[in-house]
Design an enzyme around this catalytic site. Sequence first.
Site, PDB file in Angstrom:
ATOM      1  N   CYS C 118       0.876  -1.170   0.000  1.00  0.00           N
ATOM      2  CA  CYS C 118       0.000   0.000   0.000  1.00  0.00           C
ATOM      3  C   CYS C 118       0.911   1.217   0.000  1.00  0.00           C
ATOM      4  CB  CYS C 118      -0.910   0.003   1.233  1.00  0.00           C
ATOM      5  SG  CYS C 118      -1.872   1.531   1.391  1.00  0.00           S
ATOM      6  N   CYS C 121      -0.649   4.391   2.212  1.00  0.00           N
ATOM      7  CA  CYS C 121      -0.752   4.339   3.682  1.00  0.00           C
ATOM      8  C   CYS C 121      -0.323   2.950   4.138  1.00  0.00           C
ATOM      9  CB  CYS C 121      -2.132   4.746   4.180  1.00  0.00           C
ATOM     10  SG  CYS C 121      -3.535   3.962   3.373  1.00  0.00           S
TER      11      CYS C 121
END
Lengths: 121, 90, 213
Positions: C118, C121
């Site tokens: 990711c 985040c």
Amino acid sequence: MSTDPSRQGPADPARRWHDMGGDLAGPVPGEEHDFALWEKRVDALVILSGLKGVFTVDGLRRVLEDMGPEAFETMTYYERWVAALNQNHLERGTYTVAELGAKMEEVRARGATYGEAADAT
Amino acid sequence: MPLEPGARVRVRSMTPPGHVRTPFYLRGKTGAVERVLGPFGNPEQLAYGHAAERLPLYRVRFRMDEVWPDAPNPADTIDAEIYAHWLEPA
Amino acid sequence: MPHDHHHHDHLSPSGHPYRPDQDTGLSYWQVMEIAIRELMIEKGVVTAAEVAAQVEAMDARSPAQGAAVVARAWTDPDFRARLLEDGSAACAEMGFDVKPMRLIAVENDAATHNVVVCTLCSCYPRNLLGLPPDWYKSRAYRSRTVREPRTVLAEFGLNLPDDVTVRVHDSTADMRYIVVPSRPAGTEGLDEAALAALVTRDSMIGVGVAREP
């Protein structure tokens, strides 16, 4: 900070700091830790805030991003989360800044460790 | 009109300052719709506590050499989820 | 090797250092957590029991759940098909309610290796596997996995030949991902439980492969 030369110096205003895909950076760190109780509770409060319709994970992320790269480098993951949790609750009016201030004073007066301060309820 | 799997799409290269879920490294890049998902609430509205428009979400597959021209393994891929309003036909 | 744990005096049962918590000086952020929690309870947003239940549910989730799902997929072709079609529904069949998370399972084979990241985040299939490891949230992993995945994988001890295609999955929005690693050779006689023991957390993120028996 980033070790990508293209990300040193004045920040490119078009690209936000958290949007780091593709940067060069050092080796992936190997350490892991088990989460402390207060960290798990922060996580739980964020999830519950979503389930109760107070704010969504998008609101959490928005505040985390607006905290900027310095917070990412100087605060731990759940320190950033608790700050973002609070910001969203203040914005949604769950409690006021004054109520938070008074409650934090009350908590701090209970003792010098997390165990003492958290066990009052 | 919803896109179909296989459709060629380009990620819009706009750079608004707010909360968005379209990574910078994919903006302006061309890929193909891998599958169609959603609809999901627009995070750009949810992030500010507003009611959100429901949008189609697409998993778009990019070749590594489209994203990074110097990629040593050009046929490797990156898949990412991109909301409909960030895509244009390519 | 990112995996090698450093040695600490105080290790948890899982072998990881505890972050100082109960017995050290109370930090500003800990005070804030206690205060927010109590205010949320006083204002009627949540109950103390709901918070406790949420923490308990978090503690109950672990990579073993994902490993059970993978082992079922290895042994039951119909389940495998349902898992690849709708990851959330297939997990629910096994009693793992991952809602509201939406899960996509991606499968490795002789020609394909999948890895999950990711970049924006720290999105992770937490409702199935538990909370993500620290390195998954690190700048280095988030930055480099989409740029030089093979170099990152090599740091985890995984060197892939050029004829294997690497597919990186960037969890940018509402979906979460689990990798179904390839079933190791020589496991024909093993039952589901024995197979599940071969499925590591890292193999389901895609930075590793399943253990040999």
